[in-house]
Motif scaffolding. Structure first.
Motif, short mmCIF file in Angstrom:
data_model
loop_
_atom_site.label_atom_id
_atom_site.label_comp_id
_atom_site.label_asym_id
_atom_site.label_seq_id
_atom_site.Cartn_x
_atom_site.Cartn_y
_atom_site.Cartn_z
N MET A 261 28.21 -29.67 -9.73
CA MET A 261 27.32 -28.57 -10.06
C MET A 261 27.07 -28.52 -11.55
O MET A 261 26.81 -27.45 -12.11
N GLY A 262 27.18 -29.67 -12.19
CA GLY A 262 26.89 -29.74 -13.60
C GLY A 262 28.15 -29.85 -14.44
O GLY A 262 28.08 -30.13 -15.63
N GLN A 263 29.29 -29.63 -13.80
CA GLN A 263 30.53 -29.70 -14.57
C GLN A 263 31.02 -31.14 -14.72
O GLN A 263 31.98 -31.41 -15.42
N ARG B 220 26.93 -39.63 -17.35
CA ARG B 220 27.07 -39.07 -16.02
C ARG B 220 26.58 -40.04 -14.95
O ARG B 220 25.53 -40.68 -15.11
N VAL C 122 17.42 -36.80 -14.19
CA VAL C 122 16.28 -36.79 -15.12
C VAL C 122 15.00 -37.31 -14.47
O VAL C 122 13.92 -37.15 -15.04
N LYS D 144 30.13 -26.07 -24.34
CA LYS D 144 28.80 -25.59 -24.73
C LYS D 144 28.23 -24.66 -23.67
O LYS D 144 27.68 -23.61 -23.97
N MET E 276 16.82 -21.06 -25.34
CA MET E 276 17.15 -22.06 -26.36
C MET E 276 17.15 -21.43 -27.74
O MET E 276 17.93 -21.82 -28.61
N GLN F 100 13.48 -39.07 -20.92
CA GLN F 100 14.48 -39.16 -19.85
C GLN F 100 15.71 -39.90 -20.37
O GLN F 100 16.84 -39.50 -20.14
N ILE G 97 19.68 -38.30 -21.11
CA ILE G 97 20.94 -38.90 -20.66
C ILE G 97 21.84 -39.14 -21.85
O ILE G 97 23.02 -38.78 -21.86
N ALA G 98 21.27 -39.74 -22.90
CA ALA G 98 22.10 -40.11 -24.05
C ALA G 98 22.65 -38.89 -24.79
O ALA G 98 23.75 -38.93 -25.33
N GLN G 99 21.88 -37.79 -24.83
CA GLN G 99 22.27 -36.63 -25.61
C GLN G 99 22.87 -35.51 -24.76
O GLN G 99 23.02 -34.39 -25.24
N ASP G 100 23.21 -35.81 -23.50
CA ASP G 100 23.79 -34.77 -22.63
C ASP G 100 22.87 -33.56 -22.55
O ASP G 100 23.31 -32.42 -22.76
N PHE H 8 21.61 -32.15 -20.04
CA PHE H 8 21.58 -31.52 -18.72
C PHE H 8 23.01 -31.31 -18.24
O PHE H 8 23.93 -31.99 -18.70
N GLN H 9 23.17 -30.40 -17.30
CA GLN H 9 24.45 -30.27 -16.60
C GLN H 9 24.21 -30.31 -15.11
O GLN H 9 24.36 -31.35 -14.51
N GLY I 83 21.97 -29.85 -26.32
CA GLY I 83 21.74 -31.25 -25.95
C GLY I 83 20.26 -31.52 -25.73
O GLY I 83 19.76 -32.60 -26.05
N ILE I 84 19.55 -30.53 -25.18
CA ILE I 84 18.11 -30.69 -24.97
C ILE I 84 17.40 -30.80 -26.32
O ILE I 84 16.53 -31.65 -26.52
#
Lengths: 749, 178
Positions: A70-72, A202, A209, A631, A666, B109, B113-116, B118-119, B162-163
């Protein structure tokens, strides 16, 4: 399940339960509280590698796990653990969340920041066992002794001059029947780790993405229809009657379903289902029309049935003679507000039903679906998907109506696959929320030290709603063990007493990230600062002086010191800014955070500029993931501390959308500086929840440093800030709160 | 039984009877034409997710408050939940599924990925689509400007920093063809 284990482990024999419980009840309750505070290790369970690890024909490994992604980053961390022992590169491991009919019934459910902690040893052992099974077979195939083979890159190769080898895929190609050895196998030595500890990307990154990852909201099959369910308009409303009304004639409607206590519509699109559902003739009882003030009156300390969960020395008698410091705090109700709402797809067959859903508790889901449909649980297969945020909300099948049960009921009635996706309004008004809490603390501070502290807390339920025989357990245990997370006082204070009152709230309350951690840490860590100031001491040094001299105390000292150094604690902050500090212990993880804020005194807006976080979660599997969780916790912790409160008016939760319940954007997000204190000698503990604890008190403590005013009611909205500043200006005693009418968070003046 | 994950073939046949007032339209999405019949009130988001099974574009609130449904219409970012499908005829619609070129990921995209960036990944398609249009808009130069102009995309998991890092990485790349 946890309660049964606890009771067994505490040696309560079944035959003498009643008498034993009555006699030993107060002590038993304190031991339960101590266990839930993370000072008790439950025995681990072995995993059968053949149930969880599959060698695929194309040099890949499929790893089934009983944990949700779930994102963790749980899938990535678990894949790293398996890849390490299997000697396979991470990018050749694919991870899938086991359905309720796959794998063994062990370690199911994703909560408590426990995925890595619980599975670290068993998964290593299972992967190592599989490696050794493959080695034995490779030795036979190559006609060499097994000890002459080296596992590397998904293959076995002979050491020495004549290079011969065979891949895992080739090994499974011919042999299809395997048996896991019973004897334990040797695990890799940690100094040989190549994958564990690395900041690898990940495993689900590409899918996320590109939009290919399937969440519960995205599940579709051929011929899928969409369902919408009638929702109670007030907290206590019960379904009186339901008639189809105009619904059957509306566009796209396939069937209207009316069952006992349940009514809804199945249509070709979700919009059509909702429109038709709204056109049904439905009547409800109203029940009591609760107001916010009623809830606050309910959730207030005092009266009968207070339970002592922690006791050392004689805090009450000492404080009866001499109290030098008193404080009161409140925390409001908070929503999970995950970006993906509840959703499920149900496909009913002749002998059972399959449900895809985003869930943290697939076995709860299966059980509730079986119960609702009158099936045996073995006839139900729940297939968990990716979760668009969990935070404790997607485990609620026993607490509130769930999309999975609704989809199942509608699918059976319609004789077709049905997808149910909750609307955002339903998510706010018909789910469960983090419960309200109220706190009173008293202490005697002498000679720079806290000699005695008494903490009184009232809280709505956190985990009791998820427990079978809820009221019986509540009566026996006397408190909600989830609501008391974070309430365990770790500081070295000779006289301590913590008393809690369980207050069952009329609306559904349940687990929110950290459970009681945020509602408890705000009072205790604010109070530590109040005590520090009363003693004329710097809050950092005050805390360091109160730490115990054991391993936990040393680890806490290390994170406090690391955060302080990075944040420049003790140096003058930039003009108009102040810093506040807080720390916590949660399930074996220690975190210290320092928040740096400024204040717009006209608007009453606290601006969070920077957070420095130092975390020790034992051996780190993937530092990217730890950083990500820190974060995420900082943003969610700060957002909920400053902006988020669900209020109730005329029997209903007021907020119905993200325009009324504001979340950090943000633009609100501070710079976040994370220091990871990697402790390879300590078993990995979790990082998904611990870092959310210190935000609110760190911000509150910074506010005090900036203004000399103490904020005592979460969230620290502009109204509360302005009211507090006005009291300072008028030299008035600060009330706990101004009257709460409809909560509105002004963002721009 | 396994899940349908590819989009339906073009079809203008409704299961059941078409209601009077339904419109037969053609939508041009990710370089391809889709013929479908929809009621006038059907949002582009629902058409994508329920009619065409293009579920990469997410529904977070359905009321234009979260940004998860961000797509491109003629290269500009738009909220699919506030857009009617029938009004999009003749426009170039791009969704997250159309961003990569075959197996080659779009620079954003890769950067996410490279900069984290997303979770859980649920807001991620909307974030990436919003960011891609932002870069093309050319107005965001500083960290603060990026944050302000991306503030319509909510991330409950809190992957914001990260975004921003991912967007900065693309803005600063020597040949950022976005």
């Amino acid at each position: 399940m946890k309660f049964r284990h606890l009771l067994t482990a505490l040696g309560v024999a079944s035959s003498g339960v009643a008498i034993t419980i009555l006699v030993a009840l107060p002590a038993l309750r304190r031991r339960i509280a101590a266990a839930m505070a993370g000072r008790f290790a439950l025995p681990g369970k072995q995993l059968d590698p053949l149930s969880w690890i599959q060698v695929l024909p194309d040099e890949r490994i499929r790893l089934l796990v009983p944990k949700a992604e779930m994102g963790q980053g749980a899938h990535t961390g678990l894949a790293q653990i398996a890849a390490e022992e299997l000697e396979v590169p991470l990018d050749r491991v694919e991870v899938a969340h086991a359905s309720t009919q796959q794998g063994e019934n062990k370690y199911r459910g994703t909560f408590g920041s426990a995925s890595i902690h619980d599975l670290y040893d068993p998964l290593r052992r299972a992967a190592a066992t599989m490696r050794e099974m493959l080695r034995a077979e490779a030795a036979l195939r190559l006609g060499v002794p097994p000890e002459t083979l080296v596992a590397r890159d998904g293959r076995f190769e002979t050491i020495g001059r004549a290079q011969r080898g065979i891949s895992y895929s080739a090994l499974v190609d011919e042999k299809t029947r395997w048996q896991a050895p019973k004897e334990p196998v040797a695990l890799k030595s940690p100094d040989q780790f190549k994958v564990i500890g690395q900041p690898l990307p990940r495993v689900d990154g590409r899918a996320k993405v590109t939009g290919q990852a399937i969440f519960g909201q995205d599940t579709r099959v051929e011929g899928v229809l969409y369902g919408a369910v009638v929702r109670p308009p007030t907290i206590e409303a019960e379904l009186l009657s339901a008639q189809p009304g105009q619904a059957p004639t509306m566009p796209g409607v396939v069937t209207v379903v009316i069952e006992d206590g349940f009514a809804g519509v199945v249509a070709e699109t979700s919009a059509q289902a909702r429109a038709a559902r709204d056109a049904m003739d439905v009547t409800w009882t109203k029940g009591r029309l609760w107001q916010q003030a009623d809830l606050e009156e309910l959730v207030t300390v005092g009266g009968a049935h207070g339970v002592t969960i922690q006791r050392a020395g004689n805090a009450h008698s000492i404080l009866a003679q001499d109290t030098t410091l008193r404080a009161e705090y409140r925390t409001g109700m908070v929503a999970h507000a995950s970006m993906e709402t509840q959703a499920a797809l149900a496909v009913a067959g002749t002998s059972g039903i399959t449900v895809w859903t985003s869930t943290q508790a697939e076995t709860f889901t299966a059980r509730q679906v079986a119960q609702a449909l009158g099936l045996n649980v073995r006839q139900v297969e729940v297939i968990p998907t990716f979760l668009g945020g969990g935070f404790g909300r997607k485990a609620g099948d026993t607490v509130v109506s769930s999309a999975a049960v609704e989809a199942a009921r509608l699918a059976r009635a319609a004789g077709a696959p049905v997808h149910v996706g909750w609307e955002r309004r339903e998510e706010f008004r018909n789910g469960y929320v983090r419960p309200m809490t109220h706190h009173k603390l008293a202490a005697r501070v002498r000679g720079g030290r806290i000699e005695a502290v008494a903490w009184q807390e009232a809280s709505g339920d956190s985990v009791l709603g998820f427990t079978p025989h809820r009221e019986l357990v509540a009566r026996v245990v006397g408190f909600d063990p989830g609501a008391t997370r974070g309430a365990w006082i770790y500081y070295n204070i000779p006289h301590r007493a913590t008393t809690v009152w369980r207050r069952r709230m009329p609306l559904a309350t349940g687990q929110w990230r950290g459970l009681g951690l945020v509602p408890n840490l705000f009072p205790i860590e604010s109070f530590m600062d109040e005590a520090a100031h009363a003693a004329g001491q710097d809050p950092l040094h005050f805390r360091l002086a109160h730490l115990s001299s054991d391993e936990d105390g040393r680890r806490m000292a290390a994170v406090l010191t690391a955060a302080a150094e990075r944040a420049g604690w003790g140096t003058t902050p930039p003009a108009g800014r102040a810093r506040g500090l807080a720390c916590c212990y949660y399930h074996g993880t220690v975190v210290a955070e320092i928040a740096e804020i400024s204040l717009d005194e006209v608007a009453g807006r606290i601006r969070l500029h920077r957070v420095v976080a130092a975390i020790d979660c034992g051996r780190v599997i993937n530092p990217h993931q730890v950083r990500g969780q820190v974060k995420g916790c900082v943003v969610m912790g700060a957002s909920s501390a400053l902006m988020e409160e669900l209020t109730v008016k005329d029997g209903r939760v007021v907020a119905g959308g993200l325009d009324e319940y504001l979340l950090f954007t943000m633009a609100d997000t501070p710079a976040i500086d994370t220091i990871i204190l990697n402790r390879p000698d300590v078993k990995p503990s979790g990082c998904g929840e611990a870092p959310i604890g210190p935000l609110a008190p760190a911000i509150g403590n910074a506010f005090y440093a900036l203004t000399g005013v103490r904020l005592r009611h979460l969230p620290m909205t502009p109204q509360r800030v302005l009211a507090a500043l006005a009291c300072r200006r008028d030299d008035q005693p600060l009330p706990l709160d101004e009257p709460m009418a409809r909560h509105r968070n002004e963002r721009n003046l | 039984m396994s899940l349908r994950t590819t989009n339906k073939a073009t079809s203008s046949v409704q299961p059941g009877d078409a209601t009077a007032g339904d419109c037969a339209i053609t939508l041009h999405i990710n370089g391809r034409d889709y013929a479908l019949t929809v009621e006038p009130r059907v949002t582009l988001l629902d058409a994508l997710r329920e009619r065409l099974l293009l579920t990469g574009t997410k529904k977070g609130c359905d009321h234009g408050q979260c940004g998860a449904c961000t797509v491109h219409i003629n290269g500009e970012r738009a909220l699919a939940c506030l857009t009617l499908a029938v009004m999009q005829q003749g426009h170039e619609i791009t969704t997250i599924e159309g961003l990569a070129e075959g197996n080659a990921l779009h620079p954003l995209q890769q950067a996410f990925i490279a900069q984290d960036g997303f979770q859980c990944g649920f807001c991620t398609p909307g974030q990436i689509m919003s960011a891609a249009a932002l870069v093309r808009e050319g107005r965001a130069r500083t960290d603060d400007e990026i944050r302000e102009l991306m503030s319509g995309n909510i991330c409950r998991c809190g992957a914001y920093n990260g975004i921003v890092d991912a967007i900065v990485a693309v803005l600063e790349a020597p040949d950022a063809a976005v």
